[in-house]
Design a protein around this motif. Structure first.
Motif, PDB file in Angstrom:
ATOM      1  N   PRO A 266       8.074   4.030  -5.793  1.00 54.51           N
ATOM      2  CA  PRO A 266       9.275   3.941  -4.250  1.00 54.51           C
ATOM      3  C   PRO A 266      10.253   5.066  -4.437  1.00 54.51           C
ATOM      4  O   PRO A 266      11.133   4.958  -6.107  1.00 54.51           O
ATOM      5  N   GLY A 267      11.028   6.108  -4.080  1.00 60.42           N
ATOM      6  CA  GLY A 267      11.681   6.972  -4.414  1.00 60.42           C
ATOM      7  C   GLY A 267      11.382   8.945  -4.751  1.00 60.42           C
ATOM      8  O   GLY A 267      12.158   9.725  -5.027  1.00 60.42           O
ATOM      9  N   ASP A 268      10.524   8.308  -5.950  1.00 62.19           N
ATOM     10  CA  ASP A 268       9.562   9.235  -6.310  1.00 62.19           C
ATOM     11  C   ASP A 268       9.195  10.435  -5.591  1.00 62.19           C
ATOM     12  O   ASP A 268       8.902  10.023  -4.275  1.00 62.19           O
ATOM     13  N   THR A 269       9.642  12.228  -5.699  1.00 64.44           N
ATOM     14  CA  THR A 269       8.998  13.439  -4.747  1.00 64.44           C
ATOM     15  C   THR A 269       8.016  13.954  -5.330  1.00 64.44           C
ATOM     16  O   THR A 269       7.553  14.301  -6.683  1.00 64.44           O
ATOM     17  N   LEU A 270       6.636  13.814  -4.083  1.00 73.37           N
ATOM     18  CA  LEU A 270       4.891  14.108  -4.406  1.00 73.37           C
ATOM     19  C   LEU A 270       5.254  15.848  -4.443  1.00 73.37           C
ATOM     20  O   LEU A 270       5.273  15.658  -3.113  1.00 73.37           O
ATOM     21  N   LEU A 271       4.137  16.376  -4.801  1.00 75.07           N
ATOM     22  CA  LEU A 271       4.144  17.439  -3.916  1.00 75.07           C
ATOM     23  C   LEU A 271       2.490  18.262  -3.802  1.00 75.07           C
ATOM     24  O   LEU A 271       1.803  17.480  -4.348  1.00 75.07           O
ATOM     25  N   LEU A 272       2.739  18.099  -1.959  1.00 80.23           N
ATOM     26  CA  LEU A 272       1.270  18.376  -2.433  1.00 80.23           C
ATOM     27  C   LEU A 272       0.719  19.270  -1.228  1.00 80.23           C
ATOM     28  O   LEU A 272       1.739  20.220  -0.740  1.00 80.23           O
ATOM     29  N   LEU A 273      -0.225  19.553  -0.816  1.00 76.42           N
ATOM     30  CA  LEU A 273      -1.100  20.647  -0.969  1.00 76.42           C
ATOM     31  C   LEU A 273      -1.871  20.500   0.133  1.00 76.42           C
ATOM     32  O   LEU A 273      -3.315  19.238   0.530  1.00 76.42           O
ATOM     33  N   ARG A 274      -1.489  20.844   1.728  1.00 78.86           N
ATOM     34  CA  ARG A 274      -2.118  20.544   2.829  1.00 78.86           C
ATOM     35  C   ARG A 274      -3.418  20.956   3.143  1.00 78.86           C
ATOM     36  O   ARG A 274      -3.350  22.469   3.269  1.00 78.86           O
TER      37      ARG A 274
ATOM     38  N   PRO B 193       1.000  -0.979  -0.365  1.00 78.20           N
ATOM     39  CA  PRO B 193      -0.182  -0.222   0.018  1.00 78.20           C
ATOM     40  C   PRO B 193       0.787   1.479   0.183  1.00 78.20           C
ATOM     41  O   PRO B 193       1.827   1.307   0.574  1.00 78.20           O
ATOM     42  N   LEU B 194       0.639   2.572  -0.389  1.00 74.99           N
ATOM     43  CA  LEU B 194       1.109   3.766  -0.544  1.00 74.99           C
ATOM     44  C   LEU B 194       1.235   4.424   0.687  1.00 74.99           C
ATOM     45  O   LEU B 194       0.791   4.218   1.792  1.00 74.99           O
ATOM     46  N   GLU B 195       3.073   4.487   0.649  1.00 71.81           N
ATOM     47  CA  GLU B 195       3.111   4.898   2.117  1.00 71.81           C
ATOM     48  C   GLU B 195       4.265   5.963   1.339  1.00 71.81           C
ATOM     49  O   GLU B 195       5.107   6.099   0.367  1.00 71.81           O
ATOM     50  N   VAL B 196       3.598   7.524   2.214  1.00 77.05           N
ATOM     51  CA  VAL B 196       4.636   8.604   1.910  1.00 77.05           C
ATOM     52  C   VAL B 196       5.428   9.006   3.113  1.00 77.05           C
ATOM     53  O   VAL B 196       4.404   9.101   4.315  1.00 77.05           O
ATOM     54  N   ILE B 197       6.464   9.441   2.761  1.00 74.85           N
ATOM     55  CA  ILE B 197       7.043  10.306   4.375  1.00 74.85           C
ATOM     56  C   ILE B 197       6.831  11.923   3.737  1.00 74.85           C
ATOM     57  O   ILE B 197       7.797  12.559   2.227  1.00 74.85           O
ATOM     58  N   VAL B 198       6.398  12.457   4.682  1.00 70.64           N
ATOM     59  CA  VAL B 198       6.196  14.046   4.361  1.00 70.64           C
ATOM     60  C   VAL B 198       7.477  15.056   5.075  1.00 70.64           C
ATOM     61  O   VAL B 198       7.439  15.154   6.517  1.00 70.64           O
TER      62      VAL B 198
END
Length: 83
Positions: free
Chosen positions: A62-70, A33-38
């Motif tokens: 895994p290893g890809d960087t995501l741009l997130l809007l909280r 399952p998807l897991e992301v460290i922010v």
């Protein structure tokens, strides 16, 4: 609820209202399952994310960087794009 608790909640609400959104970076640590460290501080699972349709179509690894809007309150994060 007592007066002190009401005042604390109102104060917290005022602080959060001053910063309704935040832009963060996350790194994928697991695909399924998807897991992301922010921001190298905390880890979230897929339940916290709202994906834009264009991002859903991309291959995320895994290893890809995501741009997130909280979203205010930090209970959900919109995945804007893969960086």
């Amino acid at each position: 609820m007592g007066l002190l608790e009401t005042i604390k909640r109102a104060g917290l609400g005022a602080v959060e209202a001053g910063k309704p959104v935040a832009i963060l970076f996350g790194t994928i640590t697991k695909k399924n399952p998807l897991e992301v460290i922010v921001d190298q501080r905390f880890s979230l699972t897929e339940d916290f994310f709202i994906f834009l349709e264009d991002v859903r179509k991309k291959v995320l690894e895994p290893g890809d960087t995501l741009l997130l809007l909280r979203v205010q309150g930090g209970e959900s994060y919109v995945v804007l794009d893969k960086v």
